[in-house]
Write a protein that holds these residues in place. Structure first.
Motif, PDB file in Angstrom:
ATOM      1  N   ASN A 180       6.839  20.962  -9.175  1.00 31.75           N
ATOM      2  CA  ASN A 180       6.429  21.876  -8.102  1.00 31.75           C
ATOM      3  C   ASN A 180       6.806  21.352  -6.722  1.00 31.75           C
ATOM      4  O   ASN A 180       6.430  21.938  -5.719  1.00 31.75           O
ATOM      5  CB  ASN A 180       4.913  22.110  -8.160  1.00 31.75           C
ATOM      6  N   GLN A 181       7.525  20.237  -6.669  1.00 30.83           N
ATOM      7  CA  GLN A 181       7.904  19.652  -5.401  1.00 30.83           C
ATOM      8  C   GLN A 181       8.724  20.650  -4.566  1.00 30.83           C
ATOM      9  O   GLN A 181       9.492  21.455  -5.095  1.00 30.83           O
ATOM     10  CB  GLN A 181       8.737  18.386  -5.666  1.00 30.83           C
ATOM     11  N   SER A 182       8.550  20.585  -3.270  1.00 34.22           N
ATOM     12  CA  SER A 182       9.198  21.534  -2.366  1.00 34.22           C
ATOM     13  C   SER A 182      10.689  21.635  -2.631  1.00 34.22           C
ATOM     14  O   SER A 182      11.383  20.613  -2.738  1.00 34.22           O
ATOM     15  CB  SER A 182       8.972  21.093  -0.916  1.00 34.22           C
ATOM     16  N   LEU A 183      11.173  22.846  -2.765  1.00 32.11           N
ATOM     17  CA  LEU A 183      12.582  23.202  -2.956  1.00 32.11           C
ATOM     18  C   LEU A 183      13.119  22.878  -4.345  1.00 32.11           C
ATOM     19  O   LEU A 183      14.223  23.307  -4.693  1.00 32.11           O
ATOM     20  CB  LEU A 183      13.490  22.527  -1.911  1.00 32.11           C
ATOM     21  N   GLU A 197       8.131  10.108   0.497  1.00 32.71           N
ATOM     22  CA  GLU A 197       8.438  11.264  -0.341  1.00 32.71           C
ATOM     23  C   GLU A 197       9.771  11.067  -1.063  1.00 32.71           C
ATOM     24  O   GLU A 197       9.915  11.425  -2.230  1.00 32.71           O
ATOM     25  CB  GLU A 197       8.492  12.540   0.511  1.00 32.71           C
TER      26      GLU A 197
END
Length: 495
Positions: free
Chosen positions: A390-393, A477
Motif C-alpha cells: 500500500n506504499q505511496s505510488l 522511507e
C-alpha cells in the motif's frame, strides 16, 4: 541424457517470444517449444498500446517494431443511424510513456522481429515443430516429453515451465487448475482484406457499428490491410458464412470484390475467461493460457505482454537465488486484478455494441445518443502483493522521462531495477544504502525533477516492468523500500 534448462517456454507467439527475449537478457538458459514450424502467416491480433511498446523497448526491439506499425487515432461507437454513442480518441502526440497511446500492427511482422531478437542470446534455444505430450513433476524440476513433427521423441527438463500456448493451453491442462467464466461467448466472423486500390473514404478510425441487425466493427490495419468483424446472428451457419460469396454480400455496404481480395475469413468465439491459478509449483501460465479478453478494447495480446514483463524479472531473481520462490506468488496477485479491469471494460463496451433487443437498443440510444460517453485511456494499478504494498505510488505504471542527454530513461536502464531521485536526495544517501544498490542504475538527472515533483517524491524505485516499487520523501522511507528489491549477488557470492 536429456538437456536441462532454467525455464522452458511452451508457445512462441508474441507472449512467449517476448518472455524469451527478456529472460535471454537476464542470462537464463531457456528452451522455447512451439508446435508450428514457422510463424503463422495471416493476421490475428491487430492492436497494442504504449505500455506494450515500452516492454519491447526494454527488450531492445521497439525501434525496429515501430517501423512496421501505424498510429491508431482512436475508436468510435455509432448506432444504426450513424449517431455517435461512444468516442475514444487517441492523442496524435507522444504520451507519458514516450510512445503513442495506440498502434495497429500485422502480427507476422512483429513475431518475426521478436524471434530475430531471441537469436541474440546464446542461452535461448528453440524447438520448432514440436509439441509437449507429457509433463512430470520432479522434486526441483519438471520433465517434459516432446514429440517433433518428424515423429521423433525426446525429453528435457527445466526448473520452471511457462505455458504461453494460447486458449487451448496444454500446460493449463496438465496443471488442471480450472477457470472462471466471465460470461461472454459470442461468435463473430473476422474478415481480413487486402485492398487493390486506395480507399481513404473508409477512414482511419476504428468504428463499432452498433446496429442491432448485425453489430459490425471496421478496423484500419497497416498498409493496405483492412478488417471487418461481424457478429453472427440467429440462423447464421458458421460453415457457410466464411464462404467468399457470403462474405462479399455482408461487406457490400462498404466494399466489393473488385476493390480487394479476401486474405482470411474465419469465425471466432470471443471469450472472457481467467484460469483460477496461474502459478502452481513449477508451472506458470501467461497470455491467453491464463486469461482471455473479448477484443472490443484490443487488449488481449497487450495483457499477455504485460504478463511476460511482470514475470520475467521475478523468474530471473528466483532462478539466480536473489529472491525466494515466494516472489512468484506475486505474479497472479498483481496481474489478475489488472487483467480483470480490462475484461470488465471490454464486456461493458461489448454490451453497447452487441445489443440487439429492441427496448435495450432504444434505451442505449436515448442515453448515449444525447450525451456520448467519452473514454480515456487508463493505466490501472497492479493488485497488492508481497512486493506491491500500500506504499505511496506502488503498483502504478511510471512515466518514461527524458534524461539530461535527451535519451529516454528505459534506454539507459534496460530491463532492470532503477532509482530516479533528485540530485540533493541522492547525494545524501548513506554509503551503506549505496552499497545495497550496487549494480542497479541510479539516475540523478535534473530532467527527472518535474516528474518527481508531480508525484510528490524525492525518489522512486522503478521495477524492470516499469511499475513503481515505491516512492520516498526521506532517507528512512527509501531504506524501507530496499528489502523489496531482489538482492543482487556479487561474483563468487553464494546464493
Amino acid at each position: 541424457m536429456h538437456q536441462a534448462y532454467d525455464v522452458a517456454i511452451v508457445g512462441y507467439g508474441p507472449v512467449g517470444a517476448t518472455l524469451a527475449n527478456l529472460l535471454g537478457q537476464s542470462g537464463l538458459s531457456v528452451c522455447v517449444i512451439e508446435r508450428d514450424n514457422a510463424v503463422f502467416p495471416l493476421p490475428r491480433a491487430g492492436h497494442f498500446d504504449d505500455e506494450v511498446m515500452r516492454v519491447w523497448q526494454a527488450a531492445g526491439l521497439a525501434d525496429e517494431i515501430a517501423a512496421t506499425v501505424r498510429v491508431n487515432p482512436g475508436m468510435r461507437f455509432v448506432n444504426a443511424d450513424g449517431q455517435l454513442l461512444v468516442d475514444w480518441p487517441r492523442p496524435s502526440v507522444l504520451g507519458n510513456q514516450a510512445w503513442h497511446a495506440s498502434y495497429r500492427f500485422h502480427q507476422p511482422h512483429i513475431e518475426q522481429i521478436l524471434r530475430q531478437g531471441v537469436q541474440r542470446f546464446s542461452t535461448v534455444k528453440t524447438r520448432l515443430g514440436t509439441e509437449v505430450i507429457s509433463a512430470r513433476r520432479e522434486e526441483a524440476r519438471v520433465c517434459l516429453g516432446l514429440r517433433a513433427s518428424t515423429g521423433d521423441h525426446e525429453t528435457l527438463s527445466a526448473s520452471y515451465i511457462v505455458g504461453c500456448d494460447g486458449g487451448r493451453s496444454a500446460i493449463r491442462r496438465f496443471m488442471d487448475v480450472g477457470s472462471t467464466d466471465h460470461g461472454s461467448h459470442e461468435k463473430w466472423l473476422v474478415v481480413d482484406l487486402l485492398l487493390s486500390a486506395d480507399r481513404d473514404d473508409l477512414g482511419d478510425f476504428t468504428v463499432q457499428y452498433c446496429d442491432p441487425e448485425r453489430p459490425t466493427t471496421y478496423i484500419r490495419m497497416v498498409g493496405n490491410r483492412r478488417r471487418w468483424e461481424l457478429m453472427l446472428m440467429p440462423g447464421d451457419d458458421p460453415d457457410q458464412i466464411v464462404k467468399s460469396d457470403r462474405v462479399w454480400q455482408l461487406l457490400q455496404p462498404w466494399i466489393g470484390p473488385s476493390e480487394a481480395q479476401i486474405e482470411r475469413a474465419v469465425v471466432y468465439t470471443f471469450h472472457a475467461l481467467t484460469a483460477n491459478h496461474w502459478h502452481q509449483g513449477r508451472f506458470l501460465l501467461a497470455g491467453d493460457a491464463a486469461h482471455q479478453t473479448p477484443p472490443f478494447l484490443g487488449q488481449g495480446m497487450c495483457a499477455g505482454i504485460r504478463d511476460a514483463s511482470n514475470l520475467a524479472w521475478k523468474l530471473a531473481a528466483v532462478v539466480k537465488g536473489e529472491a525466494s520462490e515466494s516472489l512468484l506468488d506475486s505474479y497472479q496477485q498483481e496481474r489478475a486484478p489488472h487483467v480483470k479491469y480490462y475484461i470488465d471494460l471490454a464486456i461493458r463496451l461489448g454490451g453497447v455494441l452487441q445489443a440487439t433487443d429492441v427496448s435495450k437498443v432504444q434505451e442505449r440510444d436515448r442515453l448515449l445518443g444525447t450525451a456520448p460517453e467519452q473514454l480515456v485511456s487508463e493505466k490501472p494499478r497492479l493488485g497488492l502483493s508481497g512486493v506491491n504494498t500500500n506504499q505511496s505510488l506502488a503498483g502504478l505504471l511510471s512515466d518514461q522521462v527524458y534524461l539530461d542527454d535527451g535519451t529516454r530513461i528505459d534506454d539507459r536502464v534496460g530491463y532492470d531495477f532503477a532509482v530516479l531521485g533528485s540530485p540533493d536526495f541522492m547525494r545524501n544517501l548513506p554509503q551503506s544504502v549505496r552499497d545495497i544498490l550496487a549494480g542497479y542504475t541510479l539516475i540523478e538527472d535534473e530532467a527527472g525533477q518535474d516528474y518527481l515533483q508531480r508525484v510528490g517524491a524525492e525518489a522512486i524505485v522503478l521495477r524492470p516492468d516499469r511499475y513503481i516499487l515505491g516512492a520516498a520523501a526521506s532517507v528512512a522511507e527509501f531504506e524501507s523500500l530496499l528489502s523489496l528489491i531482489p538482492r543482487r549477488l556479487r561474483a563468487g557470492e553464494p546464493a
